[in-house]
Scaffold this motif. Sequence first.
Motif, PDB file in Angstrom:
ATOM      1  N   SER A  73     116.872 121.507  46.917  1.00  0.00           N
ATOM      2  CA  SER A  73     118.205 121.020  47.267  1.00  0.00           C
ATOM      3  C   SER A  73     118.881 120.324  46.095  1.00  0.00           C
ATOM      4  CB  SER A  73     118.117 120.059  48.465  1.00  0.00           C
ATOM      5  OG  SER A  73     117.680 120.737  49.625  1.00  0.00           O
ATOM      6  N   VAL A  74     118.105 119.568  45.311  1.00  0.00           N
ATOM      7  CA  VAL A  74     118.674 118.891  44.139  1.00  0.00           C
ATOM      8  C   VAL A  74     119.224 119.919  43.160  1.00  0.00           C
ATOM      9  CG1 VAL A  74     118.122 117.543  42.085  1.00  0.00           C
ATOM     10  CG2 VAL A  74     117.309 116.793  44.320  1.00  0.00           C
ATOM     11  N   ILE A  75     118.435 120.972  42.884  1.00  0.00           N
ATOM     12  CA  ILE A  75     118.877 122.024  41.961  1.00  0.00           C
ATOM     13  C   ILE A  75     120.123 122.714  42.517  1.00  0.00           C
ATOM     14  CG2 ILE A  75     118.275 124.248  40.932  1.00  0.00           C
ATOM     15  CD1 ILE A  75     115.388 123.316  40.831  1.00  0.00           C
ATOM     16  N   LYS A  76     120.079 123.035  43.817  1.00  0.00           N
ATOM     17  CA  LYS A  76     121.192 123.764  44.414  1.00  0.00           C
ATOM     18  C   LYS A  76     122.483 122.956  44.400  1.00  0.00           C
ATOM     19  CE  LYS A  76     121.884 124.163  48.896  1.00  0.00           C
ATOM     20  NZ  LYS A  76     121.766 124.558  50.323  1.00  0.00           N
ATOM     21  N   TRP A  77     122.433 121.714  44.854  1.00  0.00           N
ATOM     22  CA  TRP A  77     123.665 120.942  44.982  1.00  0.00           C
ATOM     23  C   TRP A  77     124.187 120.462  43.637  1.00  0.00           C
ATOM     24  CZ3 TRP A  77     126.442 121.792  48.921  1.00  0.00           C
ATOM     25  CH2 TRP A  77     125.855 122.116  50.138  1.00  0.00           C
ATOM     26  N   ALA A  78     123.294 120.284  42.673  1.00  0.00           N
ATOM     27  CA  ALA A  78     123.768 119.985  41.320  1.00  0.00           C
ATOM     28  C   ALA A  78     124.550 121.178  40.773  1.00  0.00           C
ATOM     29  CB  ALA A  78     122.595 119.655  40.405  1.00  0.00           C
ATOM     30  N   GLY A  79     124.053 122.369  41.039  1.00  0.00           N
ATOM     31  CA  GLY A  79     124.748 123.576  40.611  1.00  0.00           C
ATOM     32  C   GLY A  79     126.070 123.764  41.319  1.00  0.00           C
ATOM     33  N   VAL A  80     126.087 123.502  42.625  1.00  0.00           N
ATOM     34  CA  VAL A  80     127.326 123.608  43.397  1.00  0.00           C
ATOM     35  C   VAL A  80     128.379 122.648  42.840  1.00  0.00           C
ATOM     36  CG1 VAL A  80     128.391 123.171  45.636  1.00  0.00           C
ATOM     37  CG2 VAL A  80     126.230 124.416  45.517  1.00  0.00           C
ATOM     38  N   GLY A  81     127.982 121.402  42.618  1.00  0.00           N
ATOM     39  CA  GLY A  81     128.919 120.405  42.105  1.00  0.00           C
ATOM     40  C   GLY A  81     129.480 120.775  40.752  1.00  0.00           C
ATOM     41  N   TYR A  82     128.608 121.293  39.870  1.00  0.00           N
ATOM     42  CA  TYR A  82     129.051 121.655  38.522  1.00  0.00           C
ATOM     43  C   TYR A  82     130.018 122.833  38.557  1.00  0.00           C
ATOM     44  CZ  TYR A  82     128.763 122.479  33.482  1.00  0.00           C
ATOM     45  OH  TYR A  82     129.068 122.643  32.158  1.00  0.00           O
ATOM     46  N   LEU A  83     129.732 123.836  39.372  1.00  0.00           N
ATOM     47  CA  LEU A  83     130.603 125.003  39.454  1.00  0.00           C
ATOM     48  C   LEU A  83     131.952 124.644  40.070  1.00  0.00           C
ATOM     49  CD1 LEU A  83     128.150 127.844  40.566  1.00  0.00           C
ATOM     50  CD2 LEU A  83     129.182 127.515  38.319  1.00  0.00           C
ATOM     51  N   VAL A  84     131.929 123.795  41.094  1.00  0.00           N
ATOM     52  CA  VAL A  84     133.191 123.367  41.711  1.00  0.00           C
ATOM     53  C   VAL A  84     134.023 122.574  40.708  1.00  0.00           C
ATOM     54  CG1 VAL A  84     134.201 121.865  43.478  1.00  0.00           C
ATOM     55  CG2 VAL A  84     132.329 123.426  44.067  1.00  0.00           C
ATOM     56  N   TRP A  85     133.366 121.709  39.944  1.00  0.00           N
ATOM     57  CA  TRP A  85     134.088 120.938  38.923  1.00  0.00           C
ATOM     58  C   TRP A  85     134.710 121.860  37.884  1.00  0.00           C
ATOM     59  CZ3 TRP A  85     132.921 120.271  33.603  1.00  0.00           C
ATOM     60  CH2 TRP A  85     133.743 119.335  32.945  1.00  0.00           C
ATOM     61  N   LEU A  86     133.950 122.852  37.413  1.00  0.00           N
ATOM     62  CA  LEU A  86     134.489 123.799  36.437  1.00  0.00           C
ATOM     63  C   LEU A  86     135.661 124.577  37.028  1.00  0.00           C
ATOM     64  CD1 LEU A  86     131.282 125.322  34.764  1.00  0.00           C
ATOM     65  CD2 LEU A  86     132.920 123.758  33.734  1.00  0.00           C
ATOM     66  N   GLY A  87     135.515 125.007  38.287  1.00  0.00           N
ATOM     67  CA  GLY A  87     136.573 125.777  38.920  1.00  0.00           C
ATOM     68  C   GLY A  87     137.848 124.976  39.088  1.00  0.00           C
ATOM     69  N   LEU A  88     137.725 123.729  39.552  1.00  0.00           N
ATOM     70  CA  LEU A  88     138.897 122.876  39.725  1.00  0.00           C
ATOM     71  C   LEU A  88     139.538 122.547  38.383  1.00  0.00           C
ATOM     72  CD1 LEU A  88     137.599 120.417  42.480  1.00  0.00           C
ATOM     73  CD2 LEU A  88     139.193 122.330  42.747  1.00  0.00           C
ATOM     74  N   THR A  89     138.702 122.363  37.362  1.00  0.00           N
ATOM     75  CA  THR A  89     139.220 122.095  36.028  1.00  0.00           C
ATOM     76  C   THR A  89     140.050 123.265  35.515  1.00  0.00           C
ATOM     77  OG1 THR A  89     137.341 120.669  35.511  1.00  0.00           O
ATOM     78  CG2 THR A  89     138.589 121.512  33.651  1.00  0.00           C
TER      79      THR A  89
END
Length: 208
Positions: A73-89
Motif C-alpha cells: 500500500s505504501v508503494i502504491k499510494w506513493a505512486g498514486v500521489g506522485y502521478l496525480v501531482w505530476l498530472g495536476l502540475t
Amino acid sequence: MQFETYLIFLVTTAVVVFSPGAAAVAVASQGAANGGRRALGGVFGIASANAVYFALSATGIASLIIASNLVFSVIKWAGVGYLVWLGLTALFTPAGAIRVKRSGRQSSLKALFAQGFVIEFANPKALLYFAAILPQFLDINAPIVPQILIMGMTTFLIDLTSYTAYAFLGDRLTRGEMKNWVVGLVNKCAGIALLYAGFRMAGVTVMR
C-alpha cells in the motif's frame, strides 16, 4: 529455457513495455523539454527501477512485498500521489514538472534519472508483472541463474529501446516549432494521461 519459450517471453514483455503509460509520457516530456539525448537520463532511471523489481522478483522478495498489505500500500499510494501531482502540475501550471515546450534551462541528468526512477518504481504494476510472469517461463529442469540473467538483460534492453523511442519522439515534437496552442494541448493530454494512470494505479489490488 527453450528458444520458443524465450520468444514468447520476449514478445510478451515487449508488448507490455511499449504500451504507453505514465513512464512513457514522462520520458517523452523529458525529451521535449531537454532534448532526446539528455532525456536518456530518464530512460536509464526507468530501466533501473524495472531492474530492481526484476531482481526482487527473481529472488522471491517480491512475494513478501506483495504479501504485506502495508508495504504494498505504501508503494502504491506513493505512486498514486506522485502521478496525480505530476498530472495536476502539467494541467494547471505553465512550467511544471512535465513540460512539452523546450526552454533555455534544462534539467540535470541526475534529476531526469531520479524522476524516471521514481515514476517507474512507484508503479506496483511492474512488481506484479514480474512476480507473476517469471515463474511461467522458468525451466526448473535447467540451471535457474542463467535463465534469470537472460530474461533480466532482455527486459533491460527492451526498456532502453522503448523509452529511448519515446524520448526522441518528444524531442521531435518540439523541433517542429509547434504553435503555442498545440503545445498547450499536448501538455493537457500529458496531464490527463498521468492523472488517468494515477487513478488506475489506485485501483490496483493483489489477488489473494
